[in-house]
Design a protein around this motif. Sequence first.
Motif, PDB file in Angstrom:
ATOM      1  N   ARG A 177       9.970 -13.948  -1.361  1.00  3.66           N
ATOM      2  CA  ARG A 177       8.890 -14.681  -2.030  1.00  3.66           C
ATOM      3  C   ARG A 177       8.148 -15.575  -1.050  1.00  3.66           C
ATOM      4  O   ARG A 177       6.934 -15.723  -1.136  1.00  3.66           O
ATOM      5  CB  ARG A 177       9.444 -15.541  -3.160  1.00  3.66           C
ATOM      6  CG  ARG A 177      10.036 -14.753  -4.281  1.00  3.66           C
ATOM      7  CD  ARG A 177       8.975 -14.345  -5.229  1.00  3.66           C
ATOM      8  NE  ARG A 177       9.600 -13.637  -6.334  1.00  3.66           N
ATOM      9  CZ  ARG A 177       8.942 -13.003  -7.234  1.00  3.66           C
ATOM     10  NH1 ARG A 177       7.647 -12.967  -7.191  1.00  3.66           N
ATOM     11  NH2 ARG A 177       9.555 -12.366  -8.190  1.00  3.66           N
TER      12      ARG A 177
ATOM     13  N   ARG B 271      -5.854 -10.142   2.006  1.00  3.81           N
ATOM     14  CA  ARG B 271      -4.451 -10.598   2.079  1.00  3.81           C
ATOM     15  C   ARG B 271      -4.018 -11.266   0.773  1.00  3.81           C
ATOM     16  O   ARG B 271      -2.889 -11.080   0.322  1.00  3.81           O
ATOM     17  CB  ARG B 271      -4.271 -11.536   3.259  1.00  3.81           C
ATOM     18  CG  ARG B 271      -4.197 -10.816   4.591  1.00  3.81           C
ATOM     19  CD  ARG B 271      -3.755 -11.747   5.712  1.00  3.81           C
ATOM     20  NE  ARG B 271      -4.731 -12.784   5.977  1.00  3.81           N
ATOM     21  CZ  ARG B 271      -5.826 -12.646   6.724  1.00  3.81           C
ATOM     22  NH1 ARG B 271      -6.084 -11.482   7.279  1.00  3.81           N
ATOM     23  NH2 ARG B 271      -6.646 -13.651   6.910  1.00  3.81           N
TER      24      ARG B 271
ATOM     25  N   ARG C 287      -0.498  -8.279  -5.516  1.00  2.00           N
ATOM     26  CA  ARG C 287       0.093  -6.982  -5.880  1.00  2.00           C
ATOM     27  C   ARG C 287       1.560  -6.902  -5.455  1.00  2.00           C
ATOM     28  O   ARG C 287       2.385  -6.340  -6.170  1.00  2.00           O
ATOM     29  CB  ARG C 287      -0.678  -5.832  -5.230  1.00  2.00           C
ATOM     30  CG  ARG C 287      -2.152  -5.734  -5.599  1.00  2.00           C
ATOM     31  CD  ARG C 287      -2.406  -5.306  -7.019  1.00  2.00           C
ATOM     32  NE  ARG C 287      -2.592  -6.299  -8.035  1.00  2.00           N
ATOM     33  CZ  ARG C 287      -3.543  -7.232  -8.111  1.00  2.00           C
ATOM     34  NH1 ARG C 287      -4.412  -7.377  -7.167  1.00  2.00           N
ATOM     35  NH2 ARG C 287      -3.624  -8.033  -9.146  1.00  2.00           N
ATOM     36  N   LEU C 288       1.884  -7.449  -4.284  1.00  3.59           N
ATOM     37  CA  LEU C 288       3.284  -7.437  -3.841  1.00  3.59           C
ATOM     38  C   LEU C 288       4.159  -8.274  -4.765  1.00  3.59           C
ATOM     39  O   LEU C 288       5.296  -7.905  -5.050  1.00  3.59           O
ATOM     40  CB  LEU C 288       3.390  -7.942  -2.403  1.00  3.59           C
ATOM     41  CG  LEU C 288       2.934  -6.982  -1.314  1.00  3.59           C
ATOM     42  CD1 LEU C 288       2.955  -7.671   0.041  1.00  3.59           C
ATOM     43  CD2 LEU C 288       3.808  -5.745  -1.282  1.00  3.59           C
ATOM     44  N   GLU C 289       3.617  -9.387  -5.240  1.00  3.99           N
ATOM     45  CA  GLU C 289       4.373 -10.218  -6.173  1.00  3.99           C
ATOM     46  C   GLU C 289       4.641  -9.468  -7.474  1.00  3.99           C
ATOM     47  O   GLU C 289       5.756  -9.510  -8.016  1.00  3.99           O
ATOM     48  CB  GLU C 289       3.594 -11.508  -6.448  1.00  3.99           C
ATOM     49  CG  GLU C 289       4.396 -12.520  -7.227  1.00  3.99           C
ATOM     50  CD  GLU C 289       3.655 -13.835  -7.336  1.00  3.99           C
ATOM     51  OE1 GLU C 289       4.022 -14.602  -8.239  1.00  3.99           O
ATOM     52  OE2 GLU C 289       2.741 -14.098  -6.539  1.00  3.99           O
TER      53      GLU C 289
ATOM     54  N   LEU D  31       4.831  -6.234  -7.740  1.00  6.15           N
ATOM     55  CA  LEU D  31       5.793  -5.185  -7.395  1.00  6.15           C
ATOM     56  C   LEU D  31       7.213  -5.729  -7.366  1.00  6.15           C
ATOM     57  O   LEU D  31       8.137  -5.120  -7.912  1.00  6.15           O
ATOM     58  CB  LEU D  31       5.431  -4.560  -6.048  1.00  6.15           C
ATOM     59  CG  LEU D  31       6.379  -3.480  -5.529  1.00  6.15           C
ATOM     60  CD1 LEU D  31       6.324  -2.252  -6.420  1.00  6.15           C
ATOM     61  CD2 LEU D  31       6.033  -3.115  -4.092  1.00  6.15           C
ATOM     62  N   VAL D  32       7.398  -6.895  -6.746  1.00  5.33           N
ATOM     63  CA  VAL D  32       8.734  -7.498  -6.679  1.00  5.33           C
ATOM     64  C   VAL D  32       9.213  -7.884  -8.075  1.00  5.33           C
ATOM     65  O   VAL D  32      10.380  -7.659  -8.422  1.00  5.33           O
ATOM     66  CB  VAL D  32       8.726  -8.718  -5.717  1.00  5.33           C
ATOM     67  CG1 VAL D  32       9.999  -9.520  -5.830  1.00  5.33           C
ATOM     68  CG2 VAL D  32       8.518  -8.253  -4.289  1.00  5.33           C
TER      69      VAL D  32
ATOM     70  N   LEU E  38      -3.451  -8.498  -1.688  1.00  5.78           N
ATOM     71  CA  LEU E  38      -2.210  -7.811  -1.349  1.00  5.78           C
ATOM     72  C   LEU E  38      -0.999  -8.639  -1.764  1.00  5.78           C
ATOM     73  O   LEU E  38      -0.026  -8.096  -2.316  1.00  5.78           O
ATOM     74  CB  LEU E  38      -2.156  -7.509   0.152  1.00  5.78           C
ATOM     75  CG  LEU E  38      -0.869  -6.888   0.667  1.00  5.78           C
ATOM     76  CD1 LEU E  38      -0.661  -5.513   0.043  1.00  5.78           C
ATOM     77  CD2 LEU E  38      -0.890  -6.798   2.178  1.00  5.78           C
ATOM     78  N   ALA E  39      -1.069  -9.952  -1.543  1.00  3.72           N
ATOM     79  CA  ALA E  39       0.047 -10.824  -1.936  1.00  3.72           C
ATOM     80  C   ALA E  39       0.253 -10.787  -3.445  1.00  3.72           C
ATOM     81  O   ALA E  39       1.399 -10.742  -3.927  1.00  3.72           O
ATOM     82  CB  ALA E  39      -0.209 -12.250  -1.459  1.00  3.72           C
TER      83      ALA E  39
ATOM     84  N   TRP F 242      10.219  -4.710  -9.806  1.00  4.79           N
ATOM     85  CA  TRP F 242      11.478  -4.210  -9.253  1.00  4.79           C
ATOM     86  C   TRP F 242      12.657  -5.009  -9.802  1.00  4.79           C
ATOM     87  O   TRP F 242      13.678  -4.431 -10.186  1.00  4.79           O
ATOM     88  CB  TRP F 242      11.450  -4.282  -7.729  1.00  4.79           C
ATOM     89  CG  TRP F 242      12.726  -3.791  -7.124  1.00  4.79           C
ATOM     90  CD1 TRP F 242      13.790  -4.541  -6.717  1.00  4.79           C
ATOM     91  CD2 TRP F 242      13.090  -2.428  -6.892  1.00  4.79           C
ATOM     92  NE1 TRP F 242      14.780  -3.738  -6.247  1.00  4.79           N
ATOM     93  CE2 TRP F 242      14.379  -2.439  -6.339  1.00  4.79           C
ATOM     94  CE3 TRP F 242      12.454  -1.223  -7.107  1.00  4.79           C
ATOM     95  CZ2 TRP F 242      15.038  -1.271  -5.990  1.00  4.79           C
ATOM     96  CZ3 TRP F 242      13.116  -0.070  -6.752  1.00  4.79           C
ATOM     97  CH2 TRP F 242      14.381  -0.102  -6.208  1.00  4.79           C
TER      98      TRP F 242
ATOM     99  N   ILE G 108       5.711 -13.503   0.921  1.00  3.17           N
ATOM    100  CA  ILE G 108       4.546 -13.140   0.115  1.00  3.17           C
ATOM    101  C   ILE G 108       3.630 -14.341  -0.070  1.00  3.17           C
ATOM    102  O   ILE G 108       2.407 -14.230   0.037  1.00  3.17           O
ATOM    103  CB  ILE G 108       4.983 -12.558  -1.252  1.00  3.17           C
ATOM    104  CG1 ILE G 108       5.692 -11.214  -1.047  1.00  3.17           C
ATOM    105  CG2 ILE G 108       3.792 -12.398  -2.186  1.00  3.17           C
ATOM    106  CD1 ILE G 108       6.290 -10.646  -2.305  1.00  3.17           C
TER     107      ILE G 108
END
Length: 185
Positions: free
Chosen positions: A2, A26, A32-34, A36-37, A29-30, A40, A5
């Motif tokens: 975290r 960026r 979308r990554l959050e 995704l995590v 992207l951060a 998951w 990100i």
Amino acid sequence: MRRAIDALGATPPDADPQARWGSALRIGLAGRLEELVDGWNACAQLRQDIDEGLKGAAPLRRTAALGSRVLHRDYGMALLSALAAVIAICLCGAFWIVTGWPMGSAATMMAAVFCCFFATMDDPVPAIHGFLKWTLWSIPISAVYVLVLMPTVQDFGMLVVICAPLFLLLGFYLPRPRTSCPRWR
């Protein structure tokens, strides 16, 4: 994870337009990554719940691990779709009753089904036109099968011989994205 990100999304704003564009990318992207995590972690928690349930243990909580995320809801479109369905069904039903049409129930039923098929689309007219086009194409094919070919069928082998050409031809076009799902032009 975290923190990495968050560090990716926390970029200082620059005066340079190219740097601002990179910063915006960026930050996106951060985000979308959050997501995704989070997804998951929710899947891992659901998998753990499934494993516990298979072992016979009682569920630890009553709510899903996905939380109370609310997706976009378009109440106006839902109301408009429901109103269109009600009007179509009422008009078909009234026509059926007024004319005394013996098979009018089929028209009313098809109006209800078609309204439900296309209710989620912003512009259902192209989809309806495509549906109608392929329905009209299927009428002569089905007429040939029902009126000419099927009466000659005596056993399963003959049924396979009669159905194989059409099934092979249609099966040839299905795997191709260009021909499998037309864009309802």
